[in-house]
Write a protein that holds these residues in place. Structure first.
Motif, PDB file in Angstrom:
ATOM      1  N   LEU B  46       0.780  -1.184  -0.023  1.00 30.74           N
ATOM      2  CA  LEU B  46       0.131  -0.016  -0.099  1.00 30.74           C
ATOM      3  C   LEU B  46       0.878   1.221   0.040  1.00 30.74           C
ATOM      4  N   GLU B  50       0.850   4.219  -2.854  1.00 34.72           N
ATOM      5  CA  GLU B  50       0.764   5.726  -2.540  1.00 34.72           C
ATOM      6  C   GLU B  50       1.835   6.363  -3.161  1.00 34.72           C
ATOM      7  N   ALA B  83     -10.048  -3.010  -3.524  1.00 38.24           N
ATOM      8  CA  ALA B  83     -10.650  -1.898  -2.711  1.00 38.24           C
ATOM      9  C   ALA B  83      -9.501  -1.270  -1.783  1.00 38.24           C
ATOM     10  N   GLN B  84      -8.808  -1.879  -1.424  1.00 39.61           N
ATOM     11  CA  GLN B  84      -7.161  -1.226  -0.622  1.00 39.61           C
ATOM     12  C   GLN B  84      -6.657  -0.232  -1.505  1.00 39.61           C
ATOM     13  N   SER B  86      -7.735   1.174  -4.130  1.00 42.90           N
ATOM     14  CA  SER B  86      -8.786   2.389  -4.574  1.00 42.90           C
ATOM     15  C   SER B  86      -8.702   3.248  -3.573  1.00 42.90           C
ATOM     16  N   ALA B  87      -8.680   2.731  -2.147  1.00 40.59           N
ATOM     17  CA  ALA B  87      -8.681   3.638  -1.014  1.00 40.59           C
ATOM     18  C   ALA B  87      -7.350   4.438  -1.068  1.00 40.59           C
ATOM     19  N   VAL B  88      -6.207   4.060  -1.371  1.00 42.62           N
ATOM     20  CA  VAL B  88      -4.979   4.624  -1.361  1.00 42.62           C
ATOM     21  C   VAL B  88      -5.197   5.677  -2.307  1.00 42.62           C
ATOM     22  N   MET B  90      -7.817   7.297  -3.517  1.00 47.20           N
ATOM     23  CA  MET B  90      -8.561   8.328  -3.217  1.00 47.20           C
ATOM     24  C   MET B  90      -8.101   9.106  -2.007  1.00 47.20           C
ATOM     25  N   LEU B  91      -7.511   8.508  -1.195  1.00 46.99           N
ATOM     26  CA  LEU B  91      -6.657   9.055   0.012  1.00 46.99           C
ATOM     27  C   LEU B  91      -5.828  10.100  -0.623  1.00 46.99           C
TER      28      LEU B  91
END
Lengths: 176, 176
Positions: B46, B50, B83-84, B86-88, B90-91
């Protein structure tokens, strides 16, 4: 060993810090919930979770972050938010070089209650007893975060022995 | 409008930057893939995602980041990683105040091919044609990221009109 347990969620992300070693009395160092407004944009909610987790890491300097392992077969409507919040928690820890440990909900329940199918009340009661608290932490997400940290402290010695055994019996260059 | 499209994934995260407005010829500004090693720890993967997304944001300064909307009913074995990742993505965008737009795979396919059930080859062929490229971008994740950016540029005017209409007809304080 000081462990930050994280029960991931977008609306309520439970966090709890427990210190101790297996076989000795455990001490709670802090417990709380990182909340984000349900009507905010998803990206902004993830930023709020990040900010909250960073504050807990700054304040408590845990040696390990224990996060609930999310399964996709769970409640379909909430699992995506849980996966996204857990990704942010893992990212925050890994960025600081803090090891991340994942434990399944049934591992956590079994660790603190003796049964992998214990309910929320049972988990809350055992967390209260094990940490010698005056009352069960509220909301349940906060108690679950403490249970994760306890689970990690108690399972870590066995996991380390397992990893050492695997390393001993794995040909060089394949130990990861 | 300059849009960074992100086709989220842990092993291969497709990224593509497209510039243009609806009704005019579009221009590709960049395309690539952020890769992370499958045998690395999840937290470290992750962090690598990032770092990759941050580089694309630094270099291309997009006005919008368009991310594929992940559904939990999809392929169960890969959906958590998606999902993980995509969360990074979006963050990273939200942290910079860049708006995040989510589009479903069928919205993207319908936007670029006219059919929500188009296959990868069809999407790749249309992306190649619309951006006047010499050959389809490889791997497919890179082409999908460009398709997401194109989809956003083409859908944005309609979405903005819809949002304005909703805002006009919603009582104050309940606009979201």
């Amino acid at each position: 060993m000081r462990v930050l347990g994280v029960d991931p969620g977008l609306t309520r992300c439970g966090v709890g810090v427990v210190e101790g070693v297996a076989g000795r009395a455990l001490t709670m160092r802090g417990v709380g919930v990182v909340r984000t407004p349900a009507d905010a944009e998803l990206g902004d909610r993830l930023v709020a979770v990040e900010r909250g987790i960073e504050q807990w890491l700054d304040e408590h300097r845990p040696e390990v972050v224990a996060v609930e392992r999310v399964f996709s077969q769970h409640n379909v409507s909430t699992v995506m938010g849980t996966a996204q919040a857990s990704a942010v928690a893992m990212l925050c820890a890994a960025r600081r070089g803090i090891p991340v440990a994942l434990h399944t909900p049934s591992e956590v329940k079994a660790a603190v209650t003796g049964s992998g199918r214990a309910d929320k009340a049972q988990v809350g009661a055992m967390v209260t007893r094990l940490l010698r608290l005056a009352a069960p932490p509220r909301p349940a997400d906060a108690a679950d975060a403490l249970a994760l940290a306890i689970c990690h402290i108690w399972r870590a010695p066995a996991q380390n022995r397992l990893q050492q055994a695997v390393a001993l019996h794995t040909p060089k260059g394949r130990t990861r």
